[in-house]
Design an enzyme around this catalytic site. Structure first.
Site, mmCIF file in Angstrom:
data_model
loop_
_atom_site.group_PDB
_atom_site.id
_atom_site.type_symbol
_atom_site.label_atom_id
_atom_site.label_comp_id
_atom_site.label_asym_id
_atom_site.label_seq_id
_atom_site.Cartn_x
_atom_site.Cartn_y
_atom_site.Cartn_z
ATOM 1 C CG ASP A 249 -1.948 0.999 1.318
ATOM 2 O OD1 ASP A 249 -2.063 1.782 0.367
ATOM 3 O OD2 ASP A 249 -2.669 1.074 2.331
ATOM 4 C CG ASP B 6 -6.846 -8.524 9.082
ATOM 5 O OD1 ASP B 6 -5.979 -8.015 8.342
ATOM 6 O OD2 ASP B 6 -7.012 -8.170 10.259
HETATM 7 P P1 5GP Z 1 1.934 -0.498 3.753
HETATM 8 O O1 5GP Z 1 3.016 -0.448 4.774
HETATM 9 O O2 5GP Z 1 2.445 -0.852 2.365
HETATM 10 O O3 5GP Z 1 1.112 0.762 3.728
HETATM 11 O O4 5GP Z 1 0.906 -1.580 4.212
HETATM 12 C C1 5GP Z 1 1.150 -2.929 4.060
HETATM 13 C C2 5GP Z 1 0.302 -3.746 4.970
HETATM 14 O O5 5GP Z 1 -0.931 -3.087 5.278
HETATM 15 C C3 5GP Z 1 -0.096 -5.037 4.299
HETATM 16 O O6 5GP Z 1 0.847 -6.049 4.544
HETATM 17 C C4 5GP Z 1 -1.449 -5.315 4.908
HETATM 18 O O7 5GP Z 1 -1.290 -6.024 6.117
HETATM 19 C C5 5GP Z 1 -2.027 -3.949 5.212
HETATM 20 N N1 5GP Z 1 -2.933 -3.482 4.151
HETATM 21 C C6 5GP Z 1 -2.714 -2.532 3.218
HETATM 22 N N2 5GP Z 1 -3.766 -2.369 2.410
HETATM 23 C C7 5GP Z 1 -4.683 -3.256 2.835
HETATM 24 C C8 5GP Z 1 -6.007 -3.587 2.378
HETATM 25 O O8 5GP Z 1 -6.573 -3.062 1.406
HETATM 26 N N3 5GP Z 1 -6.637 -4.588 3.066
HETATM 27 C C9 5GP Z 1 -6.080 -5.210 4.140
HETATM 28 N N4 5GP Z 1 -6.810 -6.155 4.728
HETATM 29 N N5 5GP Z 1 -4.849 -4.922 4.585
HETATM 30 C C10 5GP Z 1 -4.154 -3.964 3.939
#
Ligand code: 5GP
Length: 188
Positions: free
Chosen positions: A114, A170
């Site tokens: 994300d 989740d």
């Molecule tokens: P980042 O650090 O890249 O912003 O977030 C990564 C983590 O956020 C992922 O491994 C996941 O656990 C969670 N995450 C990000 N987007 C989503 C989403 O749309 N749905 C869910 N369930 N988890 C997300």
């Protein structure tokens, strides 16, 4: 990605779900392609897959079965979101690796990228432990959301920046057991 019909949404969770983002059939087909690519790329240097718990658990277990090499596996657990649906930017290691990775050909298996903050942190953390190589295989990549530039060797699907659940992902520990990836429209 193809258009999906409403009757593809599991009835038991339909009240919390919006669109089908990726169907079980599409997931199955793409995971097999990723496994074939990894099999080809790592033929001479069998990899160590590091799954990032809990979200990547379903992807990891399907992916490893499609790799036709003697892979090793390990897991890390990190917490980046707490109970919210947007990244706090704070990454905490909840479970560390069981084994040393020095000299190993590591592939980090992630559910979704994300903001990229989690992956950025993991790369630095694992890179400091002297792996022979370090690549990333992410099932989902949210378009336009990255705050940290990422080079991801294997990407399953690029998706719009909706909050999604299922196939390991989740909301407050729920809905991981959905067989496809769905837009979440309920209350977290
Ligand atoms: P980042 O650090 O890249 O912003 O977030 C990564 C983590 O956020 C992922 O491994 C996941 O656990 C969670 N995450 C990000 N987007 C989503 C989403 O749309 N749905 C869910 N369930 N988890 C997300």
């Amino acid at each position: 990605m193809t258009d999906h019909r409403d009757d593809e949404i599991p009835q038991w969770a339909a009240h919390e779900l919006g669109r089908v983002i990726i169907s079980p059939q599409e997931l199955h087909a793409r995971v097999a392609q990723l496994g074939a690519e990894i099999t080809r790329d790592y033929a001479s240097r069998p990899p160590l897959l590091i799954g990032v718990l809990k979200g990547a658990m379903v992807f990891m277990s399907d992916l490893m079965k499609t790799i036709e090499l003697p892979v090793d596996i390990d897991f890390m657990a990190v917490s980046s979101y707490g109970a919210a649906t947007k990244s706090s930017g704070v990454v905490r290691i909840v479970k560390d690796l069981d084994a040393e990775i020095a000299g190993r050909h590591v592939i980090v298996v992630e559910d979704i990228v994300d903001s990229g903050l989690t992956l950025n942190y993991l790369r630095q953390y694992l890179g400091a432990r002297s792996p022979a190589s370090l690549e990333v295989c992410a099932l989902l990549f949210k378009e336009g959301e990255q705050r940290v530039e990422q080079t991801i060797r294997y990407t399953g699907f690029r998706i719009q920046p909706d909050f999604v659940v299922g196939y390991g992902l989740d909301v407050n520990e729920r809905l991981r057991n959905l067989d496809g990836i769905y837009e979440f429209t309920g209350t977290p």
